[in-house]
Design a protein around this motif. Structure first.
Motif, PDB file in Angstrom:
ATOM      1  N   ILE A 159      12.309 -41.380  85.848  1.00  0.00           N
ATOM      2  CA  ILE A 159      11.454 -41.359  84.670  1.00  0.00           C
ATOM      3  C   ILE A 159      10.796 -39.983  84.666  1.00  0.00           C
ATOM      4  N   HIS A 160      11.237 -39.115  83.791  1.00  0.00           N
ATOM      5  CA  HIS A 160      10.813 -37.719  83.846  1.00  0.00           C
ATOM      6  C   HIS A 160       9.457 -37.507  83.179  1.00  0.00           C
ATOM      7  N   ALA A 161       9.163 -38.295  82.153  1.00  0.00           N
ATOM      8  CA  ALA A 161       7.896 -38.114  81.436  1.00  0.00           C
ATOM      9  C   ALA A 161       7.490 -39.414  80.768  1.00  0.00           C
TER      10      ALA A 161
ATOM     11  N   ARG B  23      19.938 -25.006  81.023  1.00  0.00           N
ATOM     12  CA  ARG B  23      20.949 -26.040  81.195  1.00  0.00           C
ATOM     13  C   ARG B  23      20.628 -27.216  80.279  1.00  0.00           C
ATOM     14  N   ARG B  24      21.666 -27.813  79.746  1.00  0.00           N
ATOM     15  CA  ARG B  24      21.510 -28.974  78.874  1.00  0.00           C
ATOM     16  C   ARG B  24      21.714 -30.254  79.686  1.00  0.00           C
ATOM     17  N   TYR B  25      20.874 -31.258  79.416  1.00  0.00           N
ATOM     18  CA  TYR B  25      20.948 -32.537  80.109  1.00  0.00           C
ATOM     19  C   TYR B  25      21.065 -33.671  79.093  1.00  0.00           C
ATOM     20  N   ARG B  26      21.871 -34.656  79.426  1.00  0.00           N
ATOM     21  CA  ARG B  26      21.864 -35.899  78.662  1.00  0.00           C
ATOM     22  C   ARG B  26      20.667 -36.717  79.137  1.00  0.00           C
ATOM     23  N   ALA B  27      19.870 -37.171  78.198  1.00  0.00           N
ATOM     24  CA  ALA B  27      18.667 -37.925  78.532  1.00  0.00           C
ATOM     25  C   ALA B  27      18.579 -39.121  77.600  1.00  0.00           C
ATOM     26  N   VAL B  28      17.661 -40.021  77.920  1.00  0.00           N
ATOM     27  CA  VAL B  28      17.404 -41.182  77.068  1.00  0.00           C
ATOM     28  C   VAL B  28      15.916 -41.204  76.743  1.00  0.00           C
TER      29      VAL B  28
ATOM     30  N   SER C 100      12.716 -56.320  72.776  1.00  0.00           N
ATOM     31  CA  SER C 100      12.497 -55.365  73.860  1.00  0.00           C
ATOM     32  C   SER C 100      13.785 -54.584  74.100  1.00  0.00           C
ATOM     33  N   VAL C 101      13.628 -53.426  74.735  1.00  0.00           N
ATOM     34  CA  VAL C 101      14.785 -52.595  75.087  1.00  0.00           C
ATOM     35  C   VAL C 101      14.653 -52.223  76.563  1.00  0.00           C
ATOM     36  N   THR C 102      15.753 -52.349  77.281  1.00  0.00           N
ATOM     37  CA  THR C 102      15.798 -51.961  78.692  1.00  0.00           C
ATOM     38  C   THR C 102      16.887 -50.924  78.879  1.00  0.00           C
ATOM     39  N   VAL C 103      16.532 -49.812  79.488  1.00  0.00           N
ATOM     40  CA  VAL C 103      17.527 -48.804  79.855  1.00  0.00           C
ATOM     41  C   VAL C 103      17.859 -49.031  81.322  1.00  0.00           C
TER      42      VAL C 103
ATOM     43  N   LEU D 152      10.756 -40.494  78.720  1.00  0.00           N
ATOM     44  CA  LEU D 152      11.956 -39.675  78.839  1.00  0.00           C
ATOM     45  C   LEU D 152      12.614 -39.965  80.179  1.00  0.00           C
ATOM     46  N   LEU D 153      13.861 -40.388  80.136  1.00  0.00           N
ATOM     47  CA  LEU D 153      14.614 -40.738  81.334  1.00  0.00           C
ATOM     48  C   LEU D 153      15.739 -39.734  81.539  1.00  0.00           C
TER      49      LEU D 153
END
Length: 333
Positions: A84-86, A60-65, A147-150, A75-76
């Motif tokens: 927060i996946h990784a 399956r394909r997932y959209r991630a950031v 800085s960057v915030t997701v 990896l989100l």
């Protein structure tokens, strides 16, 4: 920041994982009013409730950031609860700070059914929150300080509360900051729980650590107390006093049964884990005046625990959960 300072990058990516499909939602979740879930209310209406996970994975394909600077790579997964996946330590051969699952293998642990281990799960307004396996809205915010915030956002239909968590990274630091915004969209007083649940892959040489003034820990709702790190008697039915040399609760290898323990009292605001084989780990830091919670959970180093490792992963690796909690040092109802 000068021109030579590496920037923070953030980009949407598509990733593929073998994923175990889940069944169709129950048509009548309204009738779960009396269901008990982890000592609290198990009602889910109007959320869908899923009680089936299939045994054969599909790609399956997932959209991630992907959020990254010169020190860390994050990896989100907005499609799976905004977790927060990784987190990878780029200064240590891309060491996986968290248990980085390469397969999406849910089990029926969440309030509304499917739940996955690994990564960092943000739990609000209830543990293993209602939307833990559901998609969230997200956006990338770039600030003048480079800085960057997701930001990831969801609406909880059970209470009509709105929750947002932002994962922030600056150019010159390995610090990963979690910013949280909670909104009560109702005229009523609302209670909630907030715990950040970080899972780490463990082995005989992985140690969790808590502040040096932690001399005792407690079970859920403080039903039981144990000295720490060496128990002086029974805890979760295990007589640790009779296991000299194999009774240090900071090591997964010494805990044979499913066990929680929470720090009851400390003047410090940190906890973490360290991998002696990889010379890597992490520290969770929070202001103890409003975030005193510190906890470890494990399925246990025994046949029962290993069965759950197989249920939640395809590499069968054991893990522990190291958690930080807001407004409370425990997880009662």
């Amino acid at each position: 920041m000068n021109s030579a300072t590496p920037a923070v990058t953030a980009e949407e990516v598509t990733i593929e994982y073998p994923s175990y499909p889940v069944g169709e939602p129950e048509k009548h979740p309204l009738f779960f009013e009396k269901r008990v879930y982890q000592g609290s209310s198990g009602k889910v209406y109007p959320l869908p409730f899923i009680d089936k996970v299939f045994d054969v994975p599909e790609i399956r394909r997932y959209r991630a950031v992907r959020l990254e600077n010169e020190f860390v790579r994050i990896l989100l997964l907005p499609e799976i609860g905004g977790r927060i996946h990784a987190i990878q330590d780029k200064t240590n051969n891309d060491y996986d700070v968290l248990y980085h699952h390469k397969v999406i293998k849910p089990a029926l642990v969440g309030l509304s059914g499917p739940w996955i281990s690994g990564g960092i799960e943000l739990n609000w307004p209830q543990h293993h929150r209602p939307g833990t396996f559901m998609p969230v809205d997200w956006t990338i915010e770039r600030s003048v300080d480079h800085s960057v915030t997701v930001w990831m956002s969801e609406h909880d239909p059970l209470t009509r509360l709105k929750g947002m968590h932002g994962v922030r990274l600056t150019p010159d630091s390995s610090l990963i900051e979690l910013r949280v915004r909670l909104f009560n969209r109702t005229p009523y007083l609302q209670t909630f729980l907030w715990w950040a649940n970080a899972a780490v892959r463990v082995h005989d040489d992985y140690q969790s650590f808590f502040p040096p003034d932690v001399y005792y820990v407690a079970d859920h709702a403080k039903r039981a107390i144990s000295s720490f790190p060496i128990p002086s008697g029974l805890y979760y039915g295990v007589d640790y006093h009779k296991r000299p040399g194999a009774n240090d609760l900071r090591f997964y290898k010494n805990i044979p049964v499913p066990t929680s323990y929470m720090v009851v009292e400390s003047k410090y605001g940190f906890l973490g884990g360290f991998d002696y084989r990889a010379n890597g780990g992490f520290v969770h830091v929070a202001d103890r005046s409003f975030a005193p919670g510190k906890k470890q959970w494990t399925w246990g180093n025994s046949a029962f625990g290993r069965a759950w490792d197989r249920e939640l992963s395809d590499d069968f690796a054991p893990y522990v959960e190291l958690m930080g909690g807001v407004y409370t040092d425990n997880q009662p109802d």
